[in-house]
Design a protein around this motif. Structure first.
Motif, PDB file in Angstrom:
ATOM      1  N   UNK A   1       1.154  36.356  31.306  1.00 34.69           N
ATOM      2  CA  UNK A   1       2.840  36.567  31.333  1.00 34.69           C
ATOM      3  C   UNK A   1       3.366  35.381  31.828  1.00 34.69           C
ATOM      4  N   UNK A   2       3.008  35.135  33.157  1.00 40.41           N
ATOM      5  CA  UNK A   2       3.537  34.259  34.014  1.00 40.41           C
ATOM      6  C   UNK A   2       3.520  32.917  33.657  1.00 40.41           C
ATOM      7  N   UNK A   3       2.391  32.602  32.928  1.00 42.01           N
ATOM      8  CA  UNK A   3       2.163  31.075  32.512  1.00 42.01           C
ATOM      9  C   UNK A   3       3.202  31.074  31.334  1.00 42.01           C
ATOM     10  N   UNK A   4       3.019  32.047  30.429  1.00 35.75           N
ATOM     11  CA  UNK A   4       4.162  32.054  29.351  1.00 35.75           C
ATOM     12  C   UNK A   4       5.480  31.761  29.611  1.00 35.75           C
ATOM     13  N   UNK A   5       5.826  32.708  30.616  1.00 38.08           N
ATOM     14  CA  UNK A   5       7.334  32.680  31.133  1.00 38.08           C
ATOM     15  C   UNK A   5       7.877  31.133  31.487  1.00 38.08           C
ATOM     16  N   UNK A   6       6.763  30.713  32.256  1.00 40.46           N
ATOM     17  CA  UNK A   6       7.097  29.239  33.082  1.00 40.46           C
ATOM     18  C   UNK A   6       7.115  28.361  31.868  1.00 40.46           C
ATOM     19  N   UNK A   7       6.266  28.547  30.714  1.00 38.04           N
ATOM     20  CA  UNK A   7       6.514  27.669  29.693  1.00 38.04           C
ATOM     21  C   UNK A   7       7.764  27.639  28.999  1.00 38.04           C
ATOM     22  N   UNK A   8       8.222  28.912  29.132  1.00 36.80           N
ATOM     23  CA  UNK A   8       9.918  29.289  28.414  1.00 36.80           C
ATOM     24  C   UNK A   8      10.752  28.559  29.237  1.00 36.80           C
ATOM     25  N   UNK A   9      10.520  28.475  30.564  1.00 33.00           N
ATOM     26  CA  UNK A   9      11.697  27.875  31.490  1.00 33.00           C
ATOM     27  C   UNK A   9      11.430  26.273  31.475  1.00 33.00           C
ATOM     28  N   UNK A  10      10.369  25.756  31.529  1.00 37.43           N
ATOM     29  CA  UNK A  10       9.903  24.220  31.138  1.00 37.43           C
ATOM     30  C   UNK A  10      10.569  23.990  29.773  1.00 37.43           C
ATOM     31  N   UNK A  11      10.358  24.656  28.746  1.00 40.21           N
ATOM     32  CA  UNK A  11      10.858  24.444  27.550  1.00 40.21           C
ATOM     33  C   UNK A  11      12.617  24.403  27.663  1.00 40.21           C
ATOM     34  N   UNK A  12      13.124  25.298  28.324  1.00 42.23           N
ATOM     35  CA  UNK A  12      14.636  25.220  28.431  1.00 42.23           C
ATOM     36  C   UNK A  12      15.020  24.100  29.102  1.00 42.23           C
ATOM     37  N   UNK A  13      14.552  23.837  30.127  1.00 39.51           N
ATOM     38  CA  UNK A  13      15.038  22.486  30.998  1.00 39.51           C
ATOM     39  C   UNK A  13      14.608  21.304  30.208  1.00 39.51           C
ATOM     40  N   UNK A  14      13.628  21.388  29.537  1.00 40.59           N
ATOM     41  CA  UNK A  14      13.435  20.183  28.505  1.00 40.59           C
ATOM     42  C   UNK A  14      14.407  19.800  27.500  1.00 40.59           C
ATOM     43  N   UNK A  15      14.859  21.064  26.795  1.00 40.66           N
ATOM     44  CA  UNK A  15      16.150  20.881  25.950  1.00 40.66           C
ATOM     45  C   UNK A  15      17.227  20.312  26.878  1.00 40.66           C
ATOM     46  N   UNK A  16      17.571  21.095  27.896  1.00 41.57           N
ATOM     47  CA  UNK A  16      18.766  20.154  28.783  1.00 41.57           C
ATOM     48  C   UNK A  16      18.478  18.977  29.161  1.00 41.57           C
ATOM     49  N   UNK A  17      17.426  18.373  29.192  1.00 43.52           N
ATOM     50  CA  UNK A  17      17.282  16.991  29.440  1.00 43.52           C
ATOM     51  C   UNK A  17      17.491  16.273  28.148  1.00 43.52           C
TER      52      UNK A  17
ATOM     53  N   UNK B   1      12.389  18.378  18.791  1.00 44.23           N
ATOM     54  CA  UNK B   1      10.913  18.919  18.983  1.00 44.23           C
ATOM     55  C   UNK B   1      10.789  19.605  20.450  1.00 44.23           C
ATOM     56  N   UNK B   2      11.745  19.452  21.343  1.00 43.96           N
ATOM     57  CA  UNK B   2      11.913  20.447  22.414  1.00 43.96           C
ATOM     58  C   UNK B   2      12.306  21.990  22.104  1.00 43.96           C
ATOM     59  N   UNK B   3      13.309  21.701  21.174  1.00 43.31           N
ATOM     60  CA  UNK B   3      13.686  23.269  20.641  1.00 43.31           C
ATOM     61  C   UNK B   3      12.651  23.976  19.820  1.00 43.31           C
ATOM     62  N   UNK B   4      11.618  23.009  19.431  1.00 46.83           N
ATOM     63  CA  UNK B   4      10.429  23.700  18.735  1.00 46.83           C
ATOM     64  C   UNK B   4       9.570  24.233  19.673  1.00 46.83           C
ATOM     65  N   UNK B   5       9.333  23.506  20.720  1.00 51.70           N
ATOM     66  CA  UNK B   5       8.427  23.932  21.690  1.00 51.70           C
ATOM     67  C   UNK B   5       8.960  25.113  22.512  1.00 51.70           C
TER      68      UNK B   5
END
Length: 462
Positions: A142-158, A203-207
């Motif tokens: 769960x922790x790893x998946x949660x961090x993936x969500x946060x990473x994807x959110x910030x990637x969208x921001x970039x 691509x970031x939104x898909x991830x």
């Protein structure tokens, strides 16, 4: 239990558990707590505990003597054997009834029941340890998946920020084209770059969508498209976690569920070996029974008031119907028996089972050594990965700073007409790539840090 120990670096407003299904913004603690209660794989794992409890209950009930009751009703036609008198009756229809109750118990069977009960107790503990390990694995996933969500959110921001920069540059370029200072081809280059940036955003939104689906599947919720993770404003990055000594971490992890399970497997194998040896001993069984029977073909001799038989004129005994209750009372019998069974030869099955049980016990001992060795490897790997992730994070920070300066310098040169749009695009791509690498190294470091925290504090949880 686990959410009190793990991953406290995130802050958020906690909603009551009963309302979690309707919420869209989740903290990590909420995700872990909800998954521990709703994850189907974990629920299936917990069924082993219920099975072990039933097995333990049955092993206790096996000490109680077994009681059986049998009854039968038969109708026979023709030449019939009366089961109450063992005499044949010609050309008749006979109905008979019989009932027996039997009680038996093992007075001695090599302590099989005792070992079975002890094994069932150990198996229950092993099932609890397996369930605890499954909970730990789920929390880490769960922790790893949660961090993936946060990473994807910030990637969208970039990606969105890159589009904003390019759009602003596009407006400026159009003004220069309208003013005749640059060619229309340069505007087309900027528009091409904007299209490519939008592709990167897609691509970031898909991830991000896949990351949300992944964690929602573990949470057993369907609204993955509305799942939102709480992004902390500040995550402390420090080297304090590396002050931990390997020996201290190793000592702290010796009561992890996988180690406890391996230790219990050795004890279970020892009980199975004892049970196999018990098959070499004689067994002494005590049995008692009570029964009676009735047949409508049976008759009783008539008697007078003094109890003497009544005869006819031919000096033959006269018979009367034999009532059901009288037959049941008169035919009643009871018995008690002791039987001693001595194993002499059964194709060496018992001895070979003992040998196989010894091998199973040795295998369990090796499994414990391998489990400890694997855990030591994981601890060492976690420390190495955390150090490397921290170094990578610091290197990525420096890389971002360098590329930010390079990008601002290239922008100034472009505004001054001393650089081309290709140079500008290269600088922007390098900056975006450096920012993405920084994000990845940051969340990789956080994950490695939390794994070490788990190894350090897990055994002190209550």
């Amino acid at each position: 239990m686990l959410n009190r120990i793990l991953f406290l670096f995130l802050a958020g407003v906690c909603l009551p558990i009963g309302k979690l299904q309707a919420q869209t913004v989740w903290t990590l603690d909420e995700c872990i707590a909800y998954a521990l209660s709703h994850n189907i794989s974990l629920k299936r794992q917990r069924l082993d505990i219920e099975e072990s409890r039933i097995t333990l209950q049955q092993s206790k009930l096996d000490y109680i003597p077994s009681v059986k009751a049998n009854s039968g009703y038969n109708v026979s036609v023709g030449r019939v054997l009366d089961p109450t008198t063992y005499s044949f009756i010609e050309n008749n229809t006979v109905s008979d009834f019989n009932a027996t109750a039997t009680v038996s118990t093992d007075l001695f069977a090599g302590f099989k029941k005792h070992y079975a009960k002890q094994r069932a107790e150990l198996a229950l503990k092993a099932a609890l340890a397996s369930s605890a390990q499954a909970e730990n694995d789920l929390a880490l996933n769960i922790t790893a998946a949660y961090l993936e969500v946060l990473l994807a959110d910030e990637s969208i921001g970039i990606a969105e920020h890159k589009i904003t920069i390019l759009q602003a540059q596009g407006q400026q370029t159009r003004q220069l084209v309208d003013a005749g200072k640059i060619t229309f081809g340069e505007l087309l280059q900027v528009q091409t770059q904007i299209a490519e940036a939008r592709t990167e955003l897609l691509s970031a939104q898909t991830r991000r969508e896949m990351a949300g689906l992944k964690i929602c599947q573990m949470l057993e919720i369907e609204e993955y498209d509305s799942f939102r993770a709480v992004n902390p404003e500040l995550i402390m990055i420090s080297e304090t976690i590396f002050t931990e000594d390997f020996d201290d971490l190793q000592a702290a992890t010796q009561s992890l569920p996988q180690i406890e399970r391996a230790e219990l497997e050795i004890e279970i194998a020892a009980k199975e070996l004892a049970t196999a040896k018990a098959a070499l001993y004689p067994t002494l069984i005590l049995t008692g029974g009570y029964g009676s029977s009735y047949s409508d073909a049976r008759q009783k001799v008539r008697t007078d008031a003094t109890g003497n038989p009544v005869m006819n004129v031919n000096n033959e005994l006269l018979y009367a119907n034999y009532p059901w209750l009288d037959q049941i009372r008169d035919n009643a019998s009871a018995y008690i028996s002791l039987s001693l069974n001595i194993p002499i030869f059964n194709g060496r099955q018992a001895k070979n089972k003992v040998r196989m049980s010894r091998i199973a016990q040795q295998r369990a001992e090796y499994n414990l050594l391998l489990a400890r060795k694997e855990l030591d490897k994981q601890i060492q790997q976690a420390l190495i990965d955390a150090r490397m992730a921290l170094q990578k994070y610091h290197a990525s920070q420096a890389n971002v700073s360098t590329n930010e300066e390079s990008f601002h310098y290239m922008r100034q040169k472009l505004d001054a007409g001393a650089a081309t749009y290709v140079d500008y695009q290269v600088a922007l791509d390098n900056l975006t790539k450096a920012q993405s690498q920084l994000l990845q190294s940051k969340y990789e470091y956080i994950m490695r840090k939390e794994i070490i925290r788990f190894y350090k504090f897990r055994t002190f949880a209550n």
